[in-house]
Write an enzyme that holds these catalytic residues in place. Sequence first.
Site, PDB file in Angstrom:
ATOM      1  N   GLY A 283       9.022  -6.593  -6.022  1.00 56.29           N
ATOM      2  CA  GLY A 283       7.707  -7.235  -6.055  1.00 56.29           C
ATOM      3  C   GLY A 283       7.646  -8.582  -5.367  1.00 56.29           C
ATOM      4  O   GLY A 283       6.753  -9.381  -5.651  1.00 56.29           O
ATOM      5  N   SER A 284       8.564  -8.831  -4.428  1.00 56.67           N
ATOM      6  CA  SER A 284       8.501 -10.145  -3.766  1.00 56.67           C
ATOM      7  C   SER A 284       7.256 -10.243  -2.884  1.00 56.67           C
ATOM      8  O   SER A 284       6.651 -11.310  -2.778  1.00 56.67           O
ATOM      9  CB  SER A 284       9.780 -10.442  -2.979  1.00 56.67           C
TER      10      SER A 284
ATOM     11  N   ASN B 211      -1.258  -0.515   3.197  1.00 59.26           N
ATOM     12  CA  ASN B 211       0.174  -0.429   2.911  1.00 59.26           C
ATOM     13  C   ASN B 211       0.943  -1.277   3.911  1.00 59.26           C
ATOM     14  O   ASN B 211       0.482  -1.484   5.032  1.00 59.26           O
ATOM     15  CB  ASN B 211       0.632   1.031   3.031  1.00 59.26           C
TER      16      ASN B 211
ATOM     17  N   HIS C 226       4.673  -1.239   5.760  1.00 59.99           N
ATOM     18  CA  HIS C 226       5.858  -0.407   5.970  1.00 59.99           C
ATOM     19  C   HIS C 226       6.862  -1.219   6.786  1.00 59.99           C
ATOM     20  O   HIS C 226       6.486  -1.862   7.776  1.00 59.99           O
ATOM     21  CB  HIS C 226       5.467   0.886   6.700  1.00 59.99           C
TER      22      HIS C 226
END
Length: 187
Positions: free
Chosen positions: A12-13, A103, A105
């Site tokens: 979760g950084s 998102n 990636h």
Amino acid sequence: MINAAIFASGEGSNAENLINYFKNDSRIKIKLVITNKDDAGVIARAEKHKKTVQIISKEALHSYTDQIIDFLKTEKIDLIILAGFLLKIPEKLVKAFPEKIVNIHPSLLPLYGGSGMYGMNVHKAVINNKEKQSGITVHFVNEEYDKGKIILQEKVNLSEDETPQSLATKIHELEYKYYPLAVERLL
Ligand code: GAR
């Protein structure tokens, strides 16, 4: 004001970086953090910032998609930000939030995308293939894994002695700098 939910599966950084970046922003409120893992690092990070955390298992994501959509709508969520979320988003959820799910990636899509390509797996594959460059891609989520419309890409050069770990660090630095900027473009 746009209400956003962050979905994250791991450390979760990126989630925390986004929370910090938009902390005092009047255009967007990070309202919820959703994770599929009850031991994910993102939980402590989100709670530190007093964010509501919901745990939704992989099974629930697929079996209770309608209820999850209802919940997100009740919470008036306008934008879903995936930050290291490793599950495929069910088609119904994608359809309920068209061009409202983004998102990040950790490669230059379409390279090194698709099922099984996440986190360190991506960096190992990039190094095994002796690539000279890698990078990040921010994209909208559609029904196909890692194939939605690209919003932003940024590149980084690999050094001769690059390792998956050192590449992951370089990629994270790009992510911290550019993911908030990419989200900002959508506001
Ligand atoms: C990030 O590098 C993100 O790009 C990647 O997982 C990492 C999560 O780090 N996402 C994917 O691989 C999605 N296919 P974080 O939990 O510290 O933000």
